[in-house]
Design a protein around this motif. Structure first.
Motif, PDB file in Angstrom:
ATOM      1  N   ALA A 170      56.214  52.246  32.615  1.00 23.09           N
ATOM      2  CA  ALA A 170      56.368  52.043  34.060  1.00 23.09           C
ATOM      3  C   ALA A 170      55.943  50.635  34.457  1.00 23.09           C
ATOM      4  O   ALA A 170      56.585  49.996  35.310  1.00 23.09           O
ATOM      5  CB  ALA A 170      55.547  53.086  34.816  1.00 23.09           C
ATOM      6  N   THR A 171      54.877  50.132  33.840  1.00 22.95           N
ATOM      7  CA  THR A 171      54.411  48.776  34.149  1.00 22.95           C
ATOM      8  C   THR A 171      55.442  47.734  33.740  1.00 22.95           C
ATOM      9  O   THR A 171      55.752  46.805  34.506  1.00 22.95           O
ATOM     10  CB  THR A 171      53.081  48.501  33.440  1.00 22.95           C
ATOM     11  N   LEU A 172      55.980  47.867  32.523  1.00 20.37           N
ATOM     12  CA  LEU A 172      56.982  46.911  32.057  1.00 20.37           C
ATOM     13  C   LEU A 172      58.242  46.964  32.919  1.00 20.37           C
ATOM     14  O   LEU A 172      58.819  45.924  33.260  1.00 20.37           O
ATOM     15  CB  LEU A 172      57.324  47.189  30.592  1.00 20.37           C
ATOM     16  N   LEU A 222      61.845  48.687  23.790  1.00 25.10           N
ATOM     17  CA  LEU A 222      60.688  49.111  24.572  1.00 25.10           C
ATOM     18  C   LEU A 222      59.842  50.111  23.787  1.00 25.10           C
ATOM     19  O   LEU A 222      58.602  50.044  23.793  1.00 25.10           O
ATOM     20  CB  LEU A 222      61.166  49.728  25.886  1.00 25.10           C
ATOM     21  N   ILE A 223      60.490  51.050  23.113  1.00 26.15           N
ATOM     22  CA  ILE A 223      59.766  52.031  22.294  1.00 26.15           C
ATOM     23  C   ILE A 223      58.984  51.324  21.189  1.00 26.15           C
ATOM     24  O   ILE A 223      57.806  51.619  20.943  1.00 26.15           O
ATOM     25  CB  ILE A 223      60.748  53.060  21.706  1.00 26.15           C
ATOM     26  N   PHE A 224      59.644  50.391  20.505  1.00 27.34           N
ATOM     27  CA  PHE A 224      58.967  49.662  19.432  1.00 27.34           C
ATOM     28  C   PHE A 224      57.806  48.835  19.969  1.00 27.34           C
ATOM     29  O   PHE A 224      56.723  48.796  19.359  1.00 27.34           O
ATOM     30  CB  PHE A 224      59.968  48.766  18.713  1.00 27.34           C
ATOM     31  N   ALA A 225      58.019  48.175  21.107  1.00 25.67           N
ATOM     32  CA  ALA A 225      56.979  47.302  21.664  1.00 25.67           C
ATOM     33  C   ALA A 225      55.736  48.100  22.047  1.00 25.67           C
ATOM     34  O   ALA A 225      54.602  47.693  21.748  1.00 25.67           O
ATOM     35  CB  ALA A 225      57.531  46.550  22.874  1.00 25.67           C
ATOM     36  N   ILE A 226      55.926  49.234  22.710  1.00 23.01           N
ATOM     37  CA  ILE A 226      54.776  50.056  23.105  1.00 23.01           C
ATOM     38  C   ILE A 226      54.128  50.696  21.885  1.00 23.01           C
ATOM     39  O   ILE A 226      52.898  50.763  21.765  1.00 23.01           O
ATOM     40  CB  ILE A 226      55.212  51.129  24.126  1.00 23.01           C
ATOM     41  N   GLY A 227      54.953  51.176  20.942  1.00 19.90           N
ATOM     42  CA  GLY A 227      54.409  51.821  19.755  1.00 19.90           C
ATOM     43  C   GLY A 227      53.619  50.882  18.877  1.00 19.90           C
ATOM     44  O   GLY A 227      52.526  51.218  18.403  1.00 19.90           O
ATOM     45  N   LEU A 246      54.900  42.742  26.207  1.00 22.26           N
ATOM     46  CA  LEU A 246      55.630  41.678  26.899  1.00 22.26           C
ATOM     47  C   LEU A 246      56.092  40.608  25.917  1.00 22.26           C
ATOM     48  O   LEU A 246      57.215  40.089  26.031  1.00 22.26           O
ATOM     49  CB  LEU A 246      54.748  41.053  27.975  1.00 22.26           C
ATOM     50  N   THR A 247      55.257  40.281  24.938  1.00 25.70           N
ATOM     51  CA  THR A 247      55.623  39.269  23.956  1.00 25.70           C
ATOM     52  C   THR A 247      56.795  39.726  23.104  1.00 25.70           C
ATOM     53  O   THR A 247      57.746  38.965  22.877  1.00 25.70           O
ATOM     54  CB  THR A 247      54.415  38.945  23.056  1.00 25.70           C
ATOM     55  N   LEU A 284      57.691  45.322  36.187  1.00 25.88           N
ATOM     56  CA  LEU A 284      57.721  43.865  36.068  1.00 25.88           C
ATOM     57  C   LEU A 284      59.123  43.337  35.793  1.00 25.88           C
ATOM     58  O   LEU A 284      59.327  42.113  35.753  1.00 25.88           O
ATOM     59  CB  LEU A 284      56.773  43.408  34.950  1.00 25.88           C
ATOM     60  N   GLY A 285      60.076  44.244  35.587  1.00 31.54           N
ATOM     61  CA  GLY A 285      61.451  43.835  35.366  1.00 31.54           C
ATOM     62  C   GLY A 285      61.805  43.527  33.934  1.00 31.54           C
ATOM     63  O   GLY A 285      62.867  42.939  33.676  1.00 31.54           O
ATOM     64  N   VAL A 286      60.960  43.906  32.967  1.00 29.96           N
ATOM     65  CA  VAL A 286      61.232  43.618  31.559  1.00 29.96           C
ATOM     66  C   VAL A 286      61.349  44.903  30.748  1.00 29.96           C
ATOM     67  O   VAL A 286      61.259  44.880  29.520  1.00 29.96           O
ATOM     68  CB  VAL A 286      60.133  42.720  30.952  1.00 29.96           C
ATOM     69  N   GLY A 287      61.542  46.024  31.408  1.00 34.77           N
ATOM     70  CA  GLY A 287      61.672  47.290  30.707  1.00 34.77           C
ATOM     71  C   GLY A 287      63.125  47.653  30.465  1.00 34.77           C
ATOM     72  O   GLY A 287      63.913  46.860  29.952  1.00 34.77           O
TER      73      GLY A 287
END
Length: 312
Positions: free
Chosen positions: A247-249, A176-181, A153-154, A252-255
């Motif tokens: 799915a969570t992101l 999104l890929i970078f954030a999760i990775g 999220l950050t 929450l509308g930030v994916g």
């Protein structure tokens, strides 16, 4: 009588079929079912343009008069909407197939990035030791105290603030890929480091040093391949967690942007109509996500046990 070649595809397949890993797979009905479910969902998502009845993201194909149509097998339903339609009249089955593609793409790419980055860092730290090992591992320990979803999220919030809206929407999937990775790399680094610490003291590594091989050759050719077993198991389980994080992101509308909805986005849209009677809009995407994550988790648990020499 001459024996058949041992390096033919048929012989290799036969050897794999007779291996302990294949026997363990065949002897576990739950694992076989999980594998079938995972393969069906993945193949259906990959070949969505071929198997989906409609293209749900084609504005010209939208039929607003068919919005909120119930599944075809109910009294209020009608063909060809097997699972019904959403609030925009899009075929829900087609939307799930296309949405699964995005969820799986983000999940596979994010866990691949985390596995490659974390494994290389972990092997290097385990082999070299010293201040590099201390600095990287303490950084990993600090990051592990922060929930992964909060890190993602950050990162997403920083990119949204720093980049124009149009540019962010274009690269939203990559962000999104970078954030999760980047949120998951410490786990791979710790596992790879532990394996490298064991491997670096073995005789084959000492022999490689004696004959004068450079350190980077020893790490890449000898140490790294022997650390891939536990990393593979962690990646299998991590895939399910990465899909859940996406799915969570998105929920929450930030994916991913609304123009490229994933399973999380579909669940978020559908939950607005859950208590007004249109239960299918959120139920079927949620069940697809549950089945996918459950199947991958079962496969990960089986692979962990099958590759554990202490359980053989």
């Amino acid at each position: 009588m001459s024996t058949p070649p041992m390096n033919t595809p048929l012989a290799m397949l036969r050897r794999w079929y007779d291996s302990d890993l294949a026997f363990s797979f065949r002897s576990s009905p739950s694992v076989v079912i999980a594998a079938v479910v995972a393969v069906v969902i993945i193949l259906a998502a990959v070949f969505a343009p071929l198997v989906a009845p409609f293209n749900p993201f084609d504005p010209g194909a939208l039929k607003l008069m068919d919005a909120f149509t119930a599944p075809a097998w109910t009294d209020e339903g009608k063909m060809p909407y097997l699972l019904g339609t959403d609030d925009q009249g899009r075929d829900l089955l087609s939307t799930i197939l296309y949405g699964s593609r995005i969820s799986l793409l983000v999940g596979f790419a994010a866990i691949a990035f985390a596995a490659v980055f974390g494994t290389l860092i972990g092997v290097l730290c385990g082999y070299r030791g010293g201040w590099l090992d201390v600095a990287v591992m303490r950084t990993a320990d600090v990051q592990l105290t922060i929930p992964s979803i909060l890190i993602a999220l950050t990162i997403d919030g920083v990119t949204r603030t720093a980049l124009p809206r149009e540019l962010h929407n274009e690269i939203a999937i990559f962000v999104l890929i970078f954030a999760i990775g980047i949120a998951d790399w410490p786990q791979f680094a710790r596992v790879a480091r532990s394996a490298a610490l064991v491997e670096r003291h073995k005789d084959y590594v000492s022999a490689a040093r004696v004959i004068g091989q450079p350190s980077w050759v020893i790490v890449l050719r000898h140490v790294l391949p022997n650390t891939l077993g536990p990393v593979l198991v962690l990646a299998t389980v991590g895939l399910a967690l990465a899909v859940l994080s996406e799915a969570t992101l998105s929920f929450l509308g930030v994916g991913v942007p609304p123009t490229q909805p994933s399973l999380g986005t579909l669940i978020r849209v559908g939950q607005s109509f859950l208590f007004s009677g249109e239960w299918w809009i959120t139920f079927f995407p949620a069940m697809t996500l549950v089945l996918l994550v459950l199947a991958v988790n079962v496969l990960g648990d089986w692979l962990r046990d099958a590759l554990n020499p202490k359980l053989r």
